[in-house]
Design an enzyme around this catalytic site. Structure first.
Site, mmCIF file in Angstrom:
data_model
loop_
_atom_site.group_PDB
_atom_site.id
_atom_site.type_symbol
_atom_site.label_atom_id
_atom_site.label_comp_id
_atom_site.label_asym_id
_atom_site.label_seq_id
_atom_site.Cartn_x
_atom_site.Cartn_y
_atom_site.Cartn_z
ATOM 1 N N THR A 28 84.618 -18.767 7.659
ATOM 2 C CA THR A 28 85.187 -18.348 8.950
ATOM 3 C C THR A 28 84.193 -18.631 10.068
ATOM 4 O O THR A 28 82.980 -18.592 9.854
ATOM 5 C CB THR A 28 85.511 -16.842 8.889
ATOM 6 O OG1 THR A 28 86.552 -16.649 7.926
ATOM 7 C CG2 THR A 28 85.988 -16.306 10.234
ATOM 8 N N GLY A 84 79.824 -20.939 7.590
ATOM 9 C CA GLY A 84 78.772 -20.916 8.600
ATOM 10 C C GLY A 84 77.873 -19.706 8.403
ATOM 11 O O GLY A 84 77.989 -18.969 7.423
ATOM 12 N N ALA A 85 76.951 -19.502 9.331
ATOM 13 C CA ALA A 85 76.064 -18.323 9.293
ATOM 14 C C ALA A 85 75.551 -18.066 10.702
ATOM 15 O O ALA A 85 75.560 -18.957 11.554
ATOM 16 C CB ALA A 85 74.892 -18.565 8.349
ATOM 17 N N ASP A 86 75.100 -16.836 10.916
ATOM 18 C CA ASP A 86 74.514 -16.473 12.206
ATOM 19 C C ASP A 86 73.009 -16.696 12.209
ATOM 20 O O ASP A 86 72.438 -17.035 13.245
ATOM 21 C CB ASP A 86 74.860 -15.023 12.543
ATOM 22 C CG ASP A 86 76.367 -14.838 12.622
ATOM 23 O OD1 ASP A 86 76.994 -15.534 13.431
ATOM 24 O OD2 ASP A 86 76.927 -14.054 11.833
ATOM 25 N N LYS A 96 75.339 -12.871 8.298
ATOM 26 C CA LYS A 96 76.693 -13.323 8.596
ATOM 27 C C LYS A 96 77.505 -12.145 9.132
ATOM 28 O O LYS A 96 77.091 -11.002 9.044
ATOM 29 C CB LYS A 96 77.366 -13.888 7.335
ATOM 30 C CG LYS A 96 76.825 -15.263 6.972
ATOM 31 C CD LYS A 96 77.509 -15.892 5.768
ATOM 32 C CE LYS A 96 78.995 -16.002 5.853
ATOM 33 N NZ LYS A 96 79.498 -16.725 7.031
ATOM 34 N N GLY A 98 79.098 -12.315 12.380
ATOM 35 C CA GLY A 98 79.263 -12.345 13.838
ATOM 36 C C GLY A 98 80.731 -12.391 14.232
ATOM 37 O O GLY A 98 81.123 -11.898 15.293
ATOM 38 N N GLU A 105 84.080 -12.924 3.213
ATOM 39 C CA GLU A 105 83.149 -14.050 3.014
ATOM 40 C C GLU A 105 82.228 -13.794 1.827
ATOM 41 O O GLU A 105 81.952 -14.700 1.042
ATOM 42 C CB GLU A 105 82.305 -14.262 4.277
ATOM 43 C CG GLU A 105 83.103 -14.847 5.429
ATOM 44 C CD GLU A 105 82.290 -14.992 6.699
ATOM 45 O OE1 GLU A 105 82.657 -15.831 7.533
ATOM 46 O OE2 GLU A 105 81.302 -14.266 6.876
HETATM 47 O O1 LIG Z 1 82.156 -13.423 10.464
HETATM 48 C C1 LIG Z 1 81.890 -14.573 10.773
HETATM 49 C C2 LIG Z 1 81.087 -15.473 9.971
HETATM 50 O O2 LIG Z 1 80.085 -14.883 9.216
HETATM 51 C C3 LIG Z 1 80.644 -16.757 10.643
HETATM 52 O O3 LIG Z 1 80.496 -17.690 9.614
HETATM 53 C C4 LIG Z 1 79.360 -16.654 11.417
HETATM 54 O O4 LIG Z 1 79.485 -15.649 12.403
HETATM 55 C C5 LIG Z 1 78.974 -17.998 12.081
HETATM 56 O O5 LIG Z 1 79.960 -18.349 12.986
HETATM 57 P P1 LIG Z 1 79.842 -19.647 13.908
HETATM 58 O O6 LIG Z 1 79.940 -20.823 13.025
HETATM 59 O O7 LIG Z 1 80.992 -19.526 14.870
HETATM 60 O O8 LIG Z 1 78.515 -19.546 14.625
#
Ligand SMILES: O=C[C@H](O)[C@H](O)[C@H](O)COP(=O)(O)O
Length: 237
Positions: A28, A84-86, A96, A98, A105
């Site tokens: 996500t 993905g990851a923060d 993770k 965000g 996840e």
């Molecule tokens: O809950 C959200 C997830 O852990 C996302 O993978 C994480 O926040 C990274 O999101 P983005 O690719 O938009 O930076």
């Protein structure tokens, strides 16, 4: 190159690992969304895969892109999860959540043989904690849960402001599982596995955003090109 192009490059690199017949966890967020879109292009060109989405948002994206979906009740394992990851540290510990999808996840990542994290270079840090740590909680008894979380922080040598996450409309943000999220501004988490263990023992905590020992590799896209970092220890250690 802008950030969005870097995210797409990381997603495209992860897609190279996908083979016909694979069962995939679909992450996500804005980076994972690129992966779902690129995967959809391959599916429309004949690739046979099936995916398990980690959020209702990803379910909608995957459906729109023509990626066939299933659930973890229908299949017994996943080959690869791409998410993905923060924040990502050199041990491939992650923050993770965000986007609020941490619970699904983590369930999906844990059910996968491999988890590939895709990100732009800005997510790479020496020490986790600058990004507020999401902790998914049950609304009932939140005061007691917050006090228990503070105690766990103190035991692990961290402290910081906590705030219940709000949605853009000002109301409390509610996760896909119907829970709330408390974001903790810790700045520096010296012992991520220790903190993860302490948070996991608190009854009102459903899950937290520390992903320890789950990522197998990270694909980081930056101005200088793509870096792939493999996890040193086997998954689960
Ligand atoms: O809950 C959200 C997830 O852990 C996302 O993978 C994480 O926040 C990274 O999101 P983005 O690719 O938009 O930076």
């Amino acid at each position: 190159m802008d950030m969005d192009q870097l995210k797409r490059q990381a997603a495209a690199r992860a897609l190279e690992e996908v083979r016909d017949g694979m069962q995939l966890g679909l992450g996500t967020g804005s980076t994972a969304k690129h992966f779902v879109e690129l995967l959809g292009e391959r599916v429309r060109a004949g690739l046979k895969v099936i995916g398990v989405p980690t959020s209702e948002a990803t379910r909608a994206d995957a459906t729109r892109c023509g990626v066939p979906l299933t659930t973890l009740d229908e299949i017994d394992h996943l080959d690869i999860t791409v998410d993905g990851a923060d924040e990502i540290d050199p041990e491939l510990n992650l923050i993770k959540g965000g986007g609020g999808a941490l619970l699904r996840e983590k369930i999906v990542a844990a059910a996968s043989d491999r988890m590939i994290v895709i990100a732009d270079e800005s997510k790479w840090v020496q020490t986790l904690g600058r990004f507020p740590l999401p902790v998914e909680v049950i609304p009932f008894g939140l005061g007691a849960t917050r006090r228990a979380i503070e105690k766990a922080f103190a035991q692990c040598g961290v402290s910081g402001q906590m705030a219940v996450r709000k949605a853009k409309d000002g109301h409390v943000f509610v996760t896909d599982g119907g829970h709330w999220i408390v974001d903790a501004q810790l700045e520096r988490i010296a012992d991520p596995p220790g903190l993860a263990g302490a948070l996991s023992t608190i009854p009102g905590v459903v899950e937290h955003g520390l992903f320890i020992g789950l990522a197998s590799s990270a694909v980081l896209a930056g101005g200088e090109g793509i870096r792939v970092i493999e996890r040193r220890k086997p998954k689960g250690d």
